[in-house]
Design a protein around this motif. Structure first.
Motif, PDB file in Angstrom:
ATOM      1  N   PHE A 206      92.162  54.250  42.750  1.00 41.42           N
ATOM      2  CA  PHE A 206      91.491  53.895  44.004  1.00 41.42           C
ATOM      3  C   PHE A 206      90.177  54.660  44.142  1.00 41.42           C
ATOM      4  O   PHE A 206      89.184  54.138  44.661  1.00 41.42           O
ATOM      5  CB  PHE A 206      92.397  54.202  45.197  1.00 41.42           C
ATOM      6  CG  PHE A 206      93.351  53.103  45.537  1.00 41.42           C
ATOM      7  CD1 PHE A 206      92.884  51.840  45.887  1.00 41.42           C
ATOM      8  CD2 PHE A 206      94.714  53.320  45.511  1.00 41.42           C
ATOM      9  CE1 PHE A 206      93.769  50.821  46.208  1.00 41.42           C
ATOM     10  CE2 PHE A 206      95.610  52.306  45.817  1.00 41.42           C
ATOM     11  CZ  PHE A 206      95.138  51.049  46.168  1.00 41.42           C
ATOM     12  N   SER A 207      90.166  55.912  43.684  1.00 39.23           N
ATOM     13  CA  SER A 207      88.960  56.737  43.789  1.00 39.23           C
ATOM     14  C   SER A 207      87.805  56.148  42.979  1.00 39.23           C
ATOM     15  O   SER A 207      86.653  56.188  43.419  1.00 39.23           O
ATOM     16  CB  SER A 207      89.260  58.155  43.319  1.00 39.23           C
ATOM     17  OG  SER A 207      88.100  58.956  43.358  1.00 39.23           O
ATOM     18  N   SER A 210      86.467  53.126  45.153  1.00 36.76           N
ATOM     19  CA  SER A 210      86.098  53.261  46.562  1.00 36.76           C
ATOM     20  C   SER A 210      84.588  53.243  46.789  1.00 36.76           C
ATOM     21  O   SER A 210      84.098  52.618  47.739  1.00 36.76           O
ATOM     22  CB  SER A 210      86.693  54.548  47.134  1.00 36.76           C
ATOM     23  OG  SER A 210      86.231  55.686  46.424  1.00 36.76           O
ATOM     24  N   THR A 214      82.495  50.451  48.977  1.00 37.47           N
ATOM     25  CA  THR A 214      81.654  50.853  50.114  1.00 37.47           C
ATOM     26  C   THR A 214      80.279  50.221  50.017  1.00 37.47           C
ATOM     27  O   THR A 214      79.744  49.678  51.000  1.00 37.47           O
ATOM     28  CB  THR A 214      81.519  52.389  50.160  1.00 37.47           C
ATOM     29  OG1 THR A 214      82.806  52.976  50.256  1.00 37.47           O
ATOM     30  CG2 THR A 214      80.670  52.820  51.354  1.00 37.47           C
TER      31      THR A 214
END
Length: 278
Positions: A206-207, A210, A214
């Protein structure tokens, strides 16, 4: 202080990817191109705006206006396509890790980036020519910070239905279709991540996504409202504010968004800073 200045400078960001061996992967290859794109994007608008603020004249020739609009359209379309390529890269890395080196080899990466840069040229040049072939009457003042399609169409006389239709078609092809492809890619990515048994593995996956998500939300949100608006009478103040977001503020924020959440980039920045100070 030095570290912050590097984070805020997209050109330094691009150089880091070129000189640091740890960053020479497909993901960072795409990010370096994306950073260079952001430099071009703000260069197409900010210098002219600063000149106008300094001289207080705010005048621009038809040729300069057409050139500026063409570059803004071209760079905006390239950003949409490049964001889609980056989503595909994350999809392959997370969903097909064993085939990643095969699918995302150097030649494929170069071809994807090249296609992102040149595929919109004929469309954007044609659309610019179409807009400036219109007959303009009355006021010759563009109530905007730069030459953009919506404020120019408001100055045109006669039937502009075909021109509006062309704008919508272009926005759908270069904005909405890539956006849907990104959504599809992340649907697959999230589904794959949720099947991971390790909580640490899920957090790491997920990191890596992300920051990209964004940027996608910020850019597509403002650009879509501007070019796919259903009401031509949208407030001019709101239109100008949204344009400032996707042409100036968001390109300036993107390197920060990608850098501050990326340990590899932060380490490369520290190493680069150390070498400069030696």
């Amino acid at each position: 202080m030095y570290l912050l200045s590097f984070v805020l400078c997209p050109s330094i960001w691009s150089i880091l990817v070129k000189v640091d061996p740890a960053l020479q992967t497909p993901m960072y290859f795409f990010l370096s191109n994306f950073s260079f794109l952001e430099i071009c994007y703000v260069t197409a608008t900010i210098p002219r705006m600063l000149v106008d603020l300094y001289t207080l004249k705010g005048s621009i020739s038809v040729l300069a206006c057409a050139t500026q609009m063409c570059f803004v359209l071209l760079l905006g379309g390239t950003e949409c396509l490049l964001l889609t390529v980056m989503a595909y890269d994350r999809y392959v890395a997370i969903c097909k890790p064993l085939q990643y080196s095969l699918f995302m080899n150097y030649n494929v990466c170069v071809q994807l980036v090249t296609a992102s840069w040149i595929s919109g040229i004929p469309v954007d040049v044609g659309q610019t020519y179409q807009i400036f072939s219109l007959h303009f009457c009355g006021s010759n003042r563009i109530n905007h910070f730069f030459c953009d399609i919506p404020p120019l169409l408001k100055l045109a006389c006669g039937d502009i239905f075909v021109n509006k239709l062309a704008v919508y078609v272009g926005a759908v092809v270069f904005c909405m279709v890539p956006f849907l492809l990104i959504i599809f890619s992340y649907g697959k990515i999230i589904s794959n991540i949720l099947r991971l048994s390790s909580a640490k593995g899920r957090a790491k996956a997920f990191s890596t996504c992300s920051s990209h998500l964004t940027v996608v939300v910020l850019f597509y949100g403002t650009a879509s409202v501007t070019y796919l608006q259903s009401k031509p009478s949208q407030s001019e103040g709101m239109g100008k504010l949204l344009s400032l977001f996707y042409t100036i503020l968001i390109p300036a924020l993107n390197p920060i968004i990608y850098t501050l959440r990326n340990k590899d980039i932060m380490m490369a920045l520290r190493n680069f800073q150390t070498k400069l100070l030696m």
